[in-house]
Design an enzyme around this catalytic site. Structure first.
Site, PDB file in Angstrom:
ATOM      1  N   SER B  45       0.876  -1.164   0.000  1.00  0.00           N
ATOM      2  CA  SER B  45       0.000   0.000   0.000  1.00  0.00           C
ATOM      3  C   SER B  45       0.912   1.213   0.000  1.00  0.00           C
ATOM      4  O   SER B  45       1.750   1.368   0.894  1.00  0.00           O
ATOM      5  CB  SER B  45      -0.886  -0.034   1.243  1.00  0.00           C
ATOM      6  OG  SER B  45      -1.901   0.924   1.112  1.00  0.00           O
ATOM      7  N   GLU B  46       0.785   2.063  -1.018  1.00  0.00           N
ATOM      8  CA  GLU B  46       1.846   3.050  -1.257  1.00  0.00           C
ATOM      9  C   GLU B  46       1.903   4.175  -0.220  1.00  0.00           C
ATOM     10  O   GLU B  46       2.823   4.979  -0.233  1.00  0.00           O
ATOM     11  CB  GLU B  46       1.778   3.610  -2.683  1.00  0.00           C
ATOM     12  CG  GLU B  46       0.579   4.457  -3.010  1.00  0.00           C
ATOM     13  CD  GLU B  46      -0.548   3.633  -3.619  1.00  0.00           C
ATOM     14  OE1 GLU B  46      -0.553   2.401  -3.436  1.00  0.00           O
ATOM     15  OE2 GLU B  46      -1.437   4.241  -4.265  1.00  0.00           O
ATOM     16  N   ASN B  47       0.926   4.240   0.691  1.00  0.00           N
ATOM     17  CA  ASN B  47       1.084   5.191   1.792  1.00  0.00           C
ATOM     18  C   ASN B  47       2.166   4.733   2.772  1.00  0.00           C
ATOM     19  O   ASN B  47       2.590   5.505   3.629  1.00  0.00           O
ATOM     20  CB  ASN B  47      -0.246   5.435   2.517  1.00  0.00           C
ATOM     21  CG  ASN B  47      -0.940   4.164   2.949  1.00  0.00           C
ATOM     22  OD1 ASN B  47      -0.939   3.168   2.226  1.00  0.00           O
ATOM     23  ND2 ASN B  47      -1.520   4.165   4.117  1.00  0.00           N
ATOM     24  N   SER B  87       8.513   4.338   0.195  1.00  0.00           N
ATOM     25  CA  SER B  87       7.468   3.594  -0.503  1.00  0.00           C
ATOM     26  C   SER B  87       7.585   3.782  -2.016  1.00  0.00           C
ATOM     27  O   SER B  87       7.477   2.826  -2.791  1.00  0.00           O
ATOM     28  CB  SER B  87       6.095   4.066  -0.015  1.00  0.00           C
ATOM     29  OG  SER B  87       5.084   3.260  -0.546  1.00  0.00           O
TER      30      SER B  87
END
Lengths: 233, 219
Positions: B45-47, B87
């Site tokens: 999850s790119e957060n 990320s």
């Protein structure tokens, strides 16, 4: 140790002035500097440029500053959850620069690492690339993007000590550590403020040298934007 | 013709053991429900999370633990959390094996548009431009035709681009298609009950299709 503690949000943001550029940590409503935002609304300082991945929602986070028309310009990657934002953008009342999320994070990182610019492939061939210098490395094209310059960075951490060292919790870390490194003045609000020496130096995410003012925030609402659950088995 | 879950089920078959996978918002999120349990797959999850787990049990949701779609989630044994710069560092340096994202339009040369409709809707690109510019393996999950009945697989995108010449595979309610390096959509599979002629009529971009294109297998 150098003591970075201030009494609260009002003192921490006391010298944020009209026209300043602010970085605000958080992703969605997760890990946002709630106390600082509320203090800015109270202070009423206007014409702000805000660098933040998102723009909050209509009645929470940066949405509060938009409602009071304190924001002149937003620099963000995704603003889809805020109808007032979209309205101000489409009507031209609000200046908006939308940039890729990784570019946003890395422009913060560059500032904190003392590098003037980065090269990224994100946005090559799109309107994001308009007017920007490109360079080719190993046959692939990259955009040059400048390190951000922000007067203040407002970040939220889970724990911090009087020396300004910060530890973040779970995915509320997001943009906070990179923005903390990038402000000319960095203000950290924390859920738990402890004495220097109480945090394990090995566990610290942001060293206190980057943090100029720290305080323990009050009444964290930590609102959930999309509550998704599964039933207990 | 497939529903959204059908598209997600078909895409899940592209996921291989040992993959790190980034799932976008919308149909791609549903793909997580169809990854075979015997595969070791890590969702990014790119957060700032690797090892995204299922939604929390009711009453156990944590405001500090969300995915890129802002939904409350959980971690798994072996999960890790990091800041947003790292990320996207792992995305740019191609540590993520597969990226699945949605699109408003895709062109026959692999361009994608999914972040803006001028004058109408501006949500922003989020991490999509970073993902499409760097990912080595991208699958687009999308509707073949829009609500007005117009093809979204075009000779050239009409909306502002998210990335150029980056998409190689598209899965829609009608078909699985590759985008050829020299340009054009190559029909690989038909959705159950959908004819090649229908897919041809729903594809405005150049389509290469043999008469014996197989029907997709979902299980």
């Amino acid at each position: 140790m150098i003591n970075k503690v201030v009494s609260g949000a009002d003192e921490a943001i006391r010298d944020i002035a009209e026209g300043d550029t602010l970085m605000l940590g958080g992703f969605g409503l997760c890990g946002i500097p709630e106390n600082c935002i509320n203090a800015l609304v109270k202070k009423g300082v206007k014409e702000l440029t805000c660098i933040s991945n998102n723009a909050g929602i209509d009645d929470f986070g940066i949405g509060l500053l938009l409602k009071t028309r304190q924001v002149k310009k937003m620099i963000s990657s995704y603003v889809g959850e805020n109808s007032e934002f979209e309205r101000q953008l489409l009507s031209g009342e609000l200046e908006v620069e939308l940039i890729p999320q990784g570019t946003l994070a890395t422009r913060c990182l560059a500032a904190g690492y003392g590098m003037p610019a980065i090269f990224t492939p994100a946005g090559v061939g799109t309107e994001v690339a308009e007017g920007k210098e490109t360079r080719s490395f190993n046959g692939k094209e990259y955009l040059m993007e400048y390190a951000f310059e922000a007067d203040f960075a407002l970040v939220k951490a889970w724990k911090g000590d009087t020396a300004g060292n910060l530890i973040f919790r779970s995915t509320s870390r997001n943009f906070n550590p990179v923005m903390a490194t990038a402000g000319k003045i960095t203000i950290a609000e924390v859920e738990h403020l402890v004495e220097a020496g109480e945090l394990d130096p090995d566990q610290i995410h942001t060293p206190g040298v980057y943090v100029h003012r720290i305080f323990q925030g009050e009444h964290y609402e930590k609102r959930i934007e999309k509550r998704t659950v599964r039933p207990k088995e | 013709m497939l529903d959204k879950d059908g598209i997600a089920r078909r895409i899940a078959k592209e996921i291989k053991d040992g993959y790190y996978v980034n799932l976008g918002i919308g149909i791609p999120t549903l793909v997580a429900n169809y990854i075979p349990a015997n595969l070791q797959v890590v969702l990014q999850s790119e957060n700032g999370l690797l090892g995204m787990g299922p939604f929390p049990f009711e009453g156990e949701e944590d405001a500090d633990l969300i995915n890129a779609g802002k939904q409350t989630i959980t971690t798994l044994p072996g999960s890790s959390i990091f800041d947003s710069a790292l990320s996207f560092g792992m995305i740019r340096s191609q540590k993520i094996d597969l990226t699945i994202l949605g699109a408003m339009e895709v062109s026959e040369n692999g361009d994608i548009a999914n972040w803006k409709i001028p004058g109408k809707m501006v949500k922003g690109m989020g991490g999509a431009m970073d993902l499409v510019a760097s990912a080595k393996n991208i699958i687009v999950a999308m509707q073949h035709i829009n609500k007005a009945g117009e093809s979204k697989l075009l000779p050239k995108c009409t909306l502002p681009l998210t990335g150029v010449k980056c998409i190689k595979k598209v899965v829609t309610e009608l078909a699985v298609l590759d985008i050829l390096p020299e340009g054009g959509f190559k029909l690989l599979e038909r959705a159950p009950g959908v004819s090649v002629a229908y897919i041809r009529s729903a594809t405005l971009g150049k389509l290469y299709a043999s008469d014996d294109v197989p029907e997709m297998q979902l299980d």
